[in-house]
Write a protein that holds these residues in place. Structure first.
Motif, PDB file in Angstrom:
ATOM      1  N   LEU A 181     143.236 163.516 108.558  1.00 47.54           N
ATOM      2  CA  LEU A 181     144.095 163.019 107.485  1.00 47.54           C
ATOM      3  C   LEU A 181     144.480 164.149 106.538  1.00 47.54           C
ATOM      4  O   LEU A 181     145.622 164.235 106.071  1.00 47.54           O
ATOM      5  CB  LEU A 181     143.386 161.908 106.715  1.00 47.54           C
ATOM      6  CG  LEU A 181     143.099 160.617 107.495  1.00 47.54           C
ATOM      7  CD1 LEU A 181     142.247 159.671 106.667  1.00 47.54           C
ATOM      8  CD2 LEU A 181     144.390 159.934 107.901  1.00 47.54           C
ATOM      9  N   GLY A 182     143.514 165.033 106.248  1.00 44.74           N
ATOM     10  CA  GLY A 182     143.791 166.172 105.372  1.00 44.74           C
ATOM     11  C   GLY A 182     144.825 167.110 105.967  1.00 44.74           C
ATOM     12  O   GLY A 182     145.635 167.696 105.241  1.00 44.74           O
ATOM     13  N   LEU A 192     143.316 164.179  95.943  1.00 43.40           N
ATOM     14  CA  LEU A 192     143.663 162.864  95.394  1.00 43.40           C
ATOM     15  C   LEU A 192     143.190 161.755  96.326  1.00 43.40           C
ATOM     16  O   LEU A 192     142.623 160.748  95.878  1.00 43.40           O
ATOM     17  CB  LEU A 192     145.176 162.771  95.193  1.00 43.40           C
ATOM     18  CG  LEU A 192     145.717 161.394  94.785  1.00 43.40           C
ATOM     19  CD1 LEU A 192     145.175 160.987  93.424  1.00 43.40           C
ATOM     20  CD2 LEU A 192     147.250 161.405  94.778  1.00 43.40           C
ATOM     21  N   ALA A 193     143.397 161.930  97.623  1.00 43.94           N
ATOM     22  CA  ALA A 193     142.992 160.915  98.595  1.00 43.94           C
ATOM     23  C   ALA A 193     141.489 160.669  98.529  1.00 43.94           C
ATOM     24  O   ALA A 193     141.036 159.519  98.621  1.00 43.94           O
ATOM     25  CB  ALA A 193     143.391 161.350 100.004  1.00 43.94           C
ATOM     26  N   ALA A 230     144.476 158.241 101.880  1.00 47.71           N
ATOM     27  CA  ALA A 230     145.431 159.163 102.502  1.00 47.71           C
ATOM     28  C   ALA A 230     146.849 158.597 102.471  1.00 47.71           C
ATOM     29  O   ALA A 230     147.811 159.329 102.211  1.00 47.71           O
ATOM     30  CB  ALA A 230     145.004 159.455 103.940  1.00 47.71           C
ATOM     31  N   LEU A 231     146.996 157.301 102.725  1.00 46.98           N
ATOM     32  CA  LEU A 231     148.329 156.688 102.706  1.00 46.98           C
ATOM     33  C   LEU A 231     148.927 156.712 101.301  1.00 46.98           C
ATOM     34  O   LEU A 231     150.119 156.985 101.126  1.00 46.98           O
ATOM     35  CB  LEU A 231     148.259 155.247 103.223  1.00 46.98           C
ATOM     36  CG  LEU A 231     148.011 155.084 104.726  1.00 46.98           C
ATOM     37  CD1 LEU A 231     147.809 153.620 105.079  1.00 46.98           C
ATOM     38  CD2 LEU A 231     149.165 155.672 105.536  1.00 46.98           C
ATOM     39  N   ILE A 232     148.103 156.431 100.293  1.00 42.84           N
ATOM     40  CA  ILE A 232     148.587 156.481  98.907  1.00 42.84           C
ATOM     41  C   ILE A 232     149.014 157.896  98.551  1.00 42.84           C
ATOM     42  O   ILE A 232     150.073 158.114  97.940  1.00 42.84           O
ATOM     43  CB  ILE A 232     147.511 155.972  97.941  1.00 42.84           C
ATOM     44  CG1 ILE A 232     147.302 154.470  98.124  1.00 42.84           C
ATOM     45  CG2 ILE A 232     147.893 156.267  96.488  1.00 42.84           C
ATOM     46  CD1 ILE A 232     146.161 153.894  97.321  1.00 42.84           C
ATOM     47  N   SER A 233     148.214 158.874  98.953  1.00 46.87           N
ATOM     48  CA  SER A 233     148.549 160.270  98.668  1.00 46.87           C
ATOM     49  C   SER A 233     149.789 160.711  99.435  1.00 46.87           C
ATOM     50  O   SER A 233     150.616 161.463  98.922  1.00 46.87           O
ATOM     51  CB  SER A 233     147.370 161.172  99.030  1.00 46.87           C
ATOM     52  OG  SER A 233     146.254 160.897  98.218  1.00 46.87           O
TER      53      SER A 233
END
Length: 249
Positions: A181-182, A192-193, A230-233
């Protein structure tokens, strides 16, 4: 035209969500994705076409198997609905662009690992290895800033969770997942995630303990929160980080 495309994207997400459920529930159990065909896990009756409409079939049957009356796990419609709605979200946010394509794949990964982690407390290596080359190629084709930002995101994503694994707080699958994800969301979005995942996990976990749904020190899956963070970020990271920096500046 936009409404037509949005409707198509949502329907596609619902259909794919049904397949992601199969992957998430069968791969950790080391079962074939093709055989046996879709069936009731209790009575083993093969499902007919009318039983396979995403979300709709679940609602029309009252959440039960039509043949034996056994309660069907809500993970099935939730996985389908989440994929459809998240596909729509990605399309409305980014359209059919490079970042939009990455978003669709990222949602696919997030839904699959979330269902698997909720069911088995396991993030399958086979799922991560399937998505790794797809996301790596897409990041190389459509990088969000310098490529070293993505590399640093992968390193930080995996590295920040290693102490928790050594202390027994989570599994290695979470490390691999967050590293992947990173890689996609890059630096500084990965930071942030992580904070979003910790915040949501703590708040929801605390509420579930207060309600008696889970017990103190009971293991809970962390992969879904990493995926949500991760999706929000991915969608709003630059705006959130920019707003935060303007507040402290």
């Amino acid at each position: 035209m936009t409404i037509f495309i949005a409707s198509y994207i949502t329907l596609l997400g619902l259909i794919l969500g049904s397949f992601y459920n199969v992957v998430a529930l069968r791969v950790p159990a080391k079962e074939s994705l093709l055989n046996p065909p879709s069936h009731c896990p209790n009575c083993n009756t093969r499902l007919k076409a009318r039983d396979l409409f995403p979300v709709v079939s679940y609602l029309l049957s009252g959440g039960k198997c039509r043949y034996c009356g056994t309660r069907v796990s809500p993970l099935y419609p939730l996985g389908e609905a989440a994929t459809g709605l998240l596909f729509l979200w990605v399309y409305l946010l980014f359209g059919l662009t490079g970042k939009g394509i990455i978003g669709f794949i990222l949602v696919s990964l997030a839904v699959t690992v979330t269902v698997a982690d909720l069911k088995y407390m396991l993030i399958p290596n086979k799922v991560l290895l399937f998505f790794l080359p797809l996301l790596l190629i897409l990041v190389l084709l459509f990088p969000e800033g310098p490529l070293w930002h993505h590399l640093l995101g992968a390193v930080l994503g995996g590295g920040v969770l290693i102490p928790f694994v050594l202390l027994g707080g989570m599994g290695a699958g979470d490390v691999k997942l967050f590293a992947l994800l990173g890689l996609v969301i890059g630096f500084p979005n990965v930071i942030l995630a992580f904070f979003v995942a910790c915040l949501l996990g703590s708040v929801v976990g605390g509420l579930l303990m207060l309600l008696g749904v889970i017990k103190r020190k009971q293991p809970v899956p962390f992969g879904p929160w990493l995926a949500i963070g991760a999706l929000i970020s991915f969608g709003y990271g630059s705006h959130i980080i920019g707003a935060y920096l303007s507040l402290i500046g």
